[in-house]
Motif scaffolding. Structure first.
Motif, PDB file in Angstrom:
ATOM      1  N   TRP A 308       0.904  -1.086  -0.157  1.00 23.88           N
ATOM      2  CA  TRP A 308      -0.016   0.139  -0.023  1.00 23.88           C
ATOM      3  C   TRP A 308       1.002   1.142   0.175  1.00 23.88           C
ATOM      4  O   TRP A 308       2.034   1.271   0.076  1.00 23.88           O
ATOM      5  N   GLN A 309       0.390   2.359  -0.454  1.00 20.86           N
ATOM      6  CA  GLN A 309       0.946   3.589  -0.433  1.00 20.86           C
ATOM      7  C   GLN A 309       0.547   4.714   0.757  1.00 20.86           C
ATOM      8  O   GLN A 309      -0.502   4.617   0.984  1.00 20.86           O
ATOM      9  N   ASN A 310       1.380   5.448   1.261  1.00 19.88           N
ATOM     10  CA  ASN A 310       0.966   6.463   2.299  1.00 19.88           C
ATOM     11  C   ASN A 310       2.191   7.493   2.283  1.00 19.88           C
ATOM     12  O   ASN A 310       3.315   7.146   2.330  1.00 19.88           O
ATOM     13  N   GLY A 311       1.890   8.725   2.008  1.00 19.83           N
ATOM     14  CA  GLY A 311       2.664   9.605   2.239  1.00 19.83           C
ATOM     15  C   GLY A 311       3.815   9.780   1.264  1.00 19.83           C
ATOM     16  O   GLY A 311       5.102  10.199   1.537  1.00 19.83           O
ATOM     17  N   GLY A 312       3.430   9.330   0.143  1.00 18.20           N
ATOM     18  CA  GLY A 312       4.401   9.180  -0.976  1.00 18.20           C
ATOM     19  C   GLY A 312       5.429   8.101  -0.808  1.00 18.20           C
ATOM     20  O   GLY A 312       6.526   7.949  -1.786  1.00 18.20           O
TER      21      GLY A 312
END
Length: 583
Positions: A308-312
């Motif tokens: 997953w992705q979070n904050g770049g």
């Protein structure tokens, strides 16, 4: 049952010097028993020897002497015991007893035990370690590092401690600390000093042995070529005398002096180095902060990976046996068609969470104009620029960019983002060659000759853009100098740094105690950076395994707010890189 009659004559002990003058004839029953034993055995083989200088004694039972009734013996005294009954140890005080004291039967039995243990020493018997002075001055707490074994201090060791107690150096402070410890131990017991002092008297429960002092003059036969007045030779003489006196125990000399250990071994005396201060026996096992994943990592974990992705940033949750080899904040990477550069952010059982890194090798992510030139430099900048990481250790050979990367990250976070208020830099003032003597000026002026690396790197960082002009570079230089403070380690004790960027250069020359003193100066919001090369240690008695830099790398690994990177490739110049490899 009626009681036996009281003895009519007092017990009498034979003078050992009279034993050789008279041969007592055995009784017929004892003579027949001796004939059945193996041939070639004489009455002299039954003699129990306590020490090479002691007189011979023949136990009454084996020499064929008709033993007197038990009631004819004198009452035993509780002090006469060749082997301590309570602890199974032999103390120096016990073996200094006169051979004419105690109960004859008990003495003969004890002497037979000593003879047996001397012929076949038991491994589980506590050893007697004789400490050289340099061990105590190197580690003041070394008295408590010998587990259940006993420690012996020769008089010359105490004399050398007294000679080194004056001054403000680390050695002088350690000598004074040892003297205070010995004084407190002597004051904590009411027992005679000859019997030894419990090493746990001051609360150090890990020490189960006793501390013994040299209370009598000891004269040992050493080769005539060794000067008798030299301190090392006097300690060797004490070791030899103890080795002969306590034949049933392992008497071992412990010294940090290589030549001292060599001389001891040439004399047939066991000698060891003090290795308790060494974090690692093999520095190749030192934690490097990076881990290369298997080439088939993606194929082997394709079914167990969550992303997953979070904050770049991209996060991966992985499972499998490779997780057991990971640590918090460790950098992992793969090479090939699908390269991965990530950092371990979470460990839970057999599950790990990886976070991809910011690419500081790209010009848009340059730090004060500096970009990472290799993988390890990218790892280092990710640690230096992370506000959640409070303690960073950078290792590597000369020219790998440790100081330049650290100063670039420090200037960016102090002047641009203003995360920290100022940069404080210090280092161990250990010269490579001969000392040039006292330096004039203030504290910062005295430290300037030691901060050549700081000046060189600030010059590189101050070049800036060519369009800034001379006036712009001069203003930037003044601004940088106003935010960089150079401090001496000698005045660090008692200070607290709040919201500072603390840089400790040449940390391989620090002892673990000095490193603890510096790191504990950090207050709220302070980031501490330790840099060094364990292959360039200039401090006497420090090795790669006992350096303070090795100590903090091993102790801080796995902490969520710390990280370590070992820079591999030199980037200073092709000449420096080649010289570091071949010289």
């Amino acid at each position: 049952m009626p009681l036996p009659k009281a003895p009519s004559k007092p017990a009498m002990l034979l003078d050992p010097s009279m034993l050789e003058k008279s041969r007592l004839k055995p009784t017929p029953a004892t003579a027949n028993r001796l004939k059945k034993q193996s041939t070639g055995r004489t009455a002299e083989t039954a003699i129990a020897v306590q020490a090479p200088s002691a007189a011979r004694e023949i136990p009454a039972r084996e020499a064929g002497i008709q033993a007197s009734p038990p009631q004819s013996f004198a009452a035993p005294t509780p002090q006469v015991s060749a082997v301590s009954a309570g602890q199974g140890k032999t103390s120096p005080a016990d073996l200094k007893k006169s051979p004419g004291t105690g109960r004859p039967g008990q003495k003969a039995q004890a002497k037979s035990k000593i003879t047996s243990s001397a012929a076949h020493p038991t491994r589980d018997r506590p050893k007697l370690f004789v400490l050289d002075t340099n061990v105590l001055m190197h580690d003041p707490s070394s008295l408590y590092r010998f587990a259940e074994h006993d420690v012996y201090l020769p008089m010359m060791t105490l004399e050398e401690l007294d000679n080194h107690k004056r001054g403000m150096s680390e050695v002088s402070r350690n000598a004074r600390q040892v003297s205070r410890t010995l004084d407190a131990m002597l004051a904590s017991t009411d027992r005679p000093i000859e019997e030894g002092i419990e090493l746990s008297a001051l609360g150090n429960r890990e020490a189960g042995g006793r501390l013994h002092f040299q209370t009598q003059a000891i004269v040992a036969m050493l080769p005539s070529t060794l000067p008798a007045g030299k301190a090392d030779n006097q300690i060797l003489g004490v070791v030899r005398a103890l080795h002969e006196r306590f034949a049933e125990r392992d008497v071992v000399l412990v010294s940090k002096d290589i030549n001292m250990r060599i001389k001891a071994r040439t004399l047939g005396l066991p000698a060891e180095d003090y290795r308790n201060d060494q974090v690692l026996e093999d520095t190749d096992l030192l934690y490097g902060g990076t881990l290369r994943l298997p080439d088939d990592f993606w194929e082997a974990h394709v079914k167990d990976i969550e992303s997953w992705q979070n904050g770049g940033s991209t996060y991966y949750r992985i499972k499998g046996p490779v997780v057991s080899t990971m640590m918090i904040n460790q950098f992992v990477y793969t090479e090939g068609e699908q390269p991965l550069l990530a950092q371990v952010k979470e460990l839970t059982g057999q599950t790990a969470v990886l976070q991809t890194l910011r690419d500081y090798g790209h010009h848009k992510n340059a730090v004060w104009g500096i970009t990472a030139r290799n993988r390890e430099q990218n790892f280092a900048l990710n640690l230096l620029m992370n506000p959640e990481v409070d303690f960073v250790t950078l290792l590597g050979q000369a020219g790998t960019g440790k100081t330049l990367l650290t100063l670039a990250a420090a200037l960016t976070q102090v002047i641009e983002s203003r995360r920290y208020t100022e940069i404080i830099m210090t280092r161990a003032t250990v010269p490579v060659g001969e000392d040039i003597g006292y330096l004039p000026g203030t504290e910062e002026e005295k430290m300037q000759p030691w901060m050549g690396a700081l000046e060189d790197n600030l010059e590189v960082l101050n070049q800036g853009e060519s369009g800034a002009g001379e006036w712009g570079r001069s203003s930037t230089h003044d601004l940088i100098r106003s935010r960089v403070k150079v401090k001496a380690m000698s005045f660090m004790r008692g200070r607290t740094f709040i919201n500072k960027f603390l840089i400790i250069d040449e940390a391989q020359n620090l002892t673990p105690k000095q490193m603890k003193t510096l790191v504990t100066r950090a207050g709220p919001g302070t980031k501490v950076i330790c840099m060094g090369n364990i292959g360039q240690i200039d401090t006497p008695y420090l090795t790669e395994g006992s350096s303070g830099l090795t100590y903090v790398v091993d102790r801080f690994k796995g902490w969520v707010h710390s990280g370590t990177v070992t820079l591999q490739r030199g980037e200073r110049s092709r000449l420096a890189d080649f010289a570091a490899d071949v010289l």
